[in-house]
Design a protein around this motif. Structure first.
Motif, short mmCIF file in Angstrom:
data_model
loop_
_atom_site.label_atom_id
_atom_site.label_comp_id
_atom_site.label_asym_id
_atom_site.label_seq_id
_atom_site.Cartn_x
_atom_site.Cartn_y
_atom_site.Cartn_z
N GLY A 42 1.07 -0.99 -0.21
CA GLY A 42 -0.45 0.39 -0.34
C GLY A 42 0.87 1.19 0.17
O GLY A 42 2.33 1.45 0.09
N ARG A 43 -0.21 1.77 0.29
CA ARG A 43 1.11 3.45 0.08
C ARG A 43 2.06 4.03 1.49
O ARG A 43 3.48 4.49 1.18
N GLN A 84 -4.20 -5.11 -8.95
CA GLN A 84 -4.85 -4.96 -7.31
C GLN A 84 -6.54 -5.01 -6.89
O GLN A 84 -7.16 -6.11 -6.96
N THR A 116 -2.71 -2.25 -3.32
CA THR A 116 -4.12 -0.92 -3.29
C THR A 116 -4.51 -0.19 -4.16
O THR A 116 -3.44 -0.04 -5.11
N GLY A 128 4.65 -0.94 13.48
CA GLY A 128 5.90 -0.32 12.54
C GLY A 128 6.35 0.32 11.85
O GLY A 128 5.44 -0.39 11.21
N HIS A 170 -10.70 -2.23 -0.37
CA HIS A 170 -9.42 -2.97 0.23
C HIS A 170 -10.54 -4.45 0.80
O HIS A 170 -9.41 -5.49 0.22
C1 LIG Z 1 -15.83 3.59 -5.44
C2 LIG Z 1 -14.31 2.89 -4.74
C3 LIG Z 1 -13.77 1.94 -5.26
C4 LIG Z 1 -12.39 1.60 -3.87
N1 LIG Z 1 -11.94 0.70 -5.04
C5 LIG Z 1 -11.03 0.71 -4.08
C6 LIG Z 1 -10.35 -1.05 -4.17
O1 LIG Z 1 -10.98 -1.65 -5.36
N2 LIG Z 1 -9.31 -1.86 -3.87
C7 LIG Z 1 -8.23 -0.82 -2.80
O2 LIG Z 1 -7.13 -1.00 -1.84
N3 LIG Z 1 -8.83 0.64 -2.74
C8 LIG Z 1 -9.92 1.20 -3.27
N4 LIG Z 1 -10.66 2.13 -3.28
C9 LIG Z 1 -10.11 3.44 -2.11
C10 LIG Z 1 -9.81 2.70 -0.35
O3 LIG Z 1 -10.66 3.84 -0.09
C11 LIG Z 1 -8.49 3.19 0.03
O4 LIG Z 1 -8.25 4.85 -0.58
C12 LIG Z 1 -6.96 2.52 -1.04
O5 LIG Z 1 -8.15 1.40 -0.28
C13 LIG Z 1 -6.41 2.87 0.46
O6 LIG Z 1 -5.17 2.57 0.12
P1 LIG Z 1 -3.73 2.16 1.60
O7 LIG Z 1 -3.86 1.74 2.26
O8 LIG Z 1 -2.33 1.41 -0.20
O9 LIG Z 1 -3.25 3.73 1.43
P2 LIG Z 1 -3.83 4.60 2.87
O10 LIG Z 1 -5.03 4.31 3.36
O11 LIG Z 1 -2.95 6.10 3.19
O12 LIG Z 1 -2.75 3.74 3.63
C14 LIG Z 1 -1.21 4.01 4.21
C15 LIG Z 1 -0.86 3.41 5.22
O13 LIG Z 1 0.10 3.16 5.49
C16 LIG Z 1 0.85 3.02 6.79
N5 LIG Z 1 2.25 3.24 6.41
C17 LIG Z 1 2.76 4.39 6.21
N6 LIG Z 1 4.17 4.61 6.04
C18 LIG Z 1 4.55 3.27 6.77
C19 LIG Z 1 5.59 2.80 7.27
N7 LIG Z 1 6.48 3.43 6.73
N8 LIG Z 1 5.24 1.63 7.84
C20 LIG Z 1 4.31 0.63 7.73
N9 LIG Z 1 2.89 1.67 7.68
C21 LIG Z 1 3.32 2.94 6.83
C22 LIG Z 1 -0.05 3.87 7.17
O14 LIG Z 1 -0.70 4.23 8.34
C23 LIG Z 1 -1.06 4.00 6.34
O15 LIG Z 1 -2.53 3.04 7.47
C24 LIG Z 1 -11.61 2.84 -3.82
C25 LIG Z 1 -12.23 4.08 -3.09
C26 LIG Z 1 -13.73 4.07 -3.57
C27 LIG Z 1 -14.77 5.39 -3.33
#
Ligand SMILES: Cc1cc2nc3c(=O)[nH]c(=O)nc-3n(C[C@H](O)[C@H](O)[C@H](O)COP(=O)(O)OP(=O)(O)OC[C@H]3O[C@@H](n4cnc5c(N)ncnc54)[C@H](O)[C@@H]3O)c2cc1C
Length: 324
Positions: free
Chosen positions: A210-211, A250, A236, A305, A274
């Motif tokens: 993820g991000r 994805q 993600t 961590g 997700h």
């Molecule tokens: C209609 C719709 C459909 C969607 N469909 C999907 C889908 O199919 N799949 C999907 O995944 N999402 C989907 N989303 C998006 C979803 O809502 C989230 O925005 C997305 O899943 C977030 O991705 P993420 O966890 O990578 O990012 P973020 O939410 O930004 O999370 C990043 C995480 O990484 C952690 N982090 C940061 N740095 C570190 C580090 N150094 N070490 C450890 N942890 C760290 C943070 O604490 C945070 O929890 C959809 C949204 C909508 C509105």
């Protein structure tokens, strides 16, 4: 007799897509219940043996349009619309995937039909098909029936499992005059995206990135960890949208649904969109620096961590344990 028509996608080596084979098996099962037959449409260079081999998955007939290119939606809409209008098909069923969605949507518009997308199951009521579609972020299931035929049903990826039943299909060649607009796009090259070569739906171990990986380059950590475990990498939507990893990887509401033995989430917050794509994993392990990240609410094991410190050490430890 209301038959069910399925589109069977193949790659350049002639291998049929698993979701297409699953859709044929599902169509065969349902057709038996409504007193019809399942048939498939194939386009392009498909040998007699490969086409008739779809009978092994339940197709009674295979309509083959040899001159129509594989991989472009509109020409395939032309083929399916013709086959449906000249034969008695009450339904068209797609196994999911981007092309299936595009062809299904085009066919719906062309035929003025009703469509249900993201279908996870199909049942029969009063001799007609009823599609089950998750709604309200997958918390409820809506039953969708059709007031007129044909009805178009587009499955969610992996909704239907292929089932080898034996048998061979009759192959019928069809000539189709493409609509003017269907010839506007040309297939220049077909290729696999990076990440798509590993079939993440079939992988027993997935490392989801993820991000929190911080940048595109961060995915190297996820790939090294996946390699050490003999697994594949998933992603993600946030990172796919950012161009860090291909869409083919994805997971989630608008991506793939997986159920591996182990899903290791690195830097994933655990948004509901997700979660719906991976919540059925046997074991979920999450690494996140935020102890309040929602992913911990549905993880079997959580590590709080910095993944940039933890993941390389974990990879090293796994390699050392495996002696590689
Ligand atoms: C209609 C719709 C459909 C969607 N469909 C999907 C889908 O199919 N799949 C999907 O995944 N999402 C989907 N989303 C998006 C979803 O809502 C989230 O925005 C997305 O899943 C977030 O991705 P993420 O966890 O990578 O990012 P973020 O939410 O930004 O999370 C990043 C995480 O990484 C952690 N982090 C940061 N740095 C570190 C580090 N150094 N070490 C450890 N942890 C760290 C943070 O604490 C945070 O929890 C959809 C949204 C909508 C509105």
């Amino acid at each position: 007799m209301a038959g069910i028509l399925v589109y069977a996608l193949h790659d350049d080596e002639g291998n049929f897509n698993k979701n297409s084979l699953g859709a044929i098996s599902e169509a065969a099962k349902l057709a038996g219940e409504i007193g019809g037959e399942a048939a498939a449409v194939v386009v392009g260079d498909v040998s007699d043996d490969a086409a008739s081999g779809l009978g092994n998955y339940g197709a009674a007939k295979v309509y083959r349009a040899k001159d129509v290119p594989e991989g472009l939606a509109q020409p395939i809409v032309d083929v399916m619309a013709k086959v449906i209008s000249e034969n008695d098909f009450g339904y068209a069923l797609f196994g999911g995937g981007l092309l299936g969605f595009e062809i299904g949507a085009g066919l719906t518009a062309r035929l003025g039909a009703g469509v249900t997308m993201e279908v996870t199951d199909v049942k029969v009521a009063d001799g007609k098909l009823v599609a089950e579609r998750p709604i309200l972020q997958d918390s409820q299931i809506a039953d969708v029936g059709y007031v007129e035929e044909p009805g178009i049903i587009i499955g969610r990826l992996n909704a239907f499992d292929p089932n080898e039943s034996g048998g061979s299909a009759e192959v019928v060649d069809v000539d189709v005059e493409l609509s003017e607009w269907s010839s506007k796009a040309k297939m220049v090259e077909r290729g696999e995206q990076r990440g798509a070569d590993v079939n993440i739906e079939d992988a027993e171990i997935l490392v989801g990135g993820g991000r929190g990986l911080g940048a595109k380059e961060g995915f190297e950590l996820a790939e090294q960890l996946a390699d050490s475990l003999g697994g594949a990498v998933a992603a993600t939507r946030a990172v796919v949208d950012a161009g860090w990893y291909p869409y083919a990887a994805q997971i989630g509401q608008t991506g793939k649904t997986v159920a591996p033995k182990l899903y290791l989430a690195a830097g994933i917050s655990g948004a509901i969109q997700h979660k719906v794509g991976m919540q059925n994993s046997e074991n979920i392990l999450a690494i996140n620096k935020d102890p309040n990240a929602p992913i911990f609410e549905f993880s079997d094991l959580g590590v709080v961590g910095d993944l940039h410190k933890i993941v390389p050490k974990l990879t090293e430890a796994i390699k050392a344990k495996k002696g590689s």
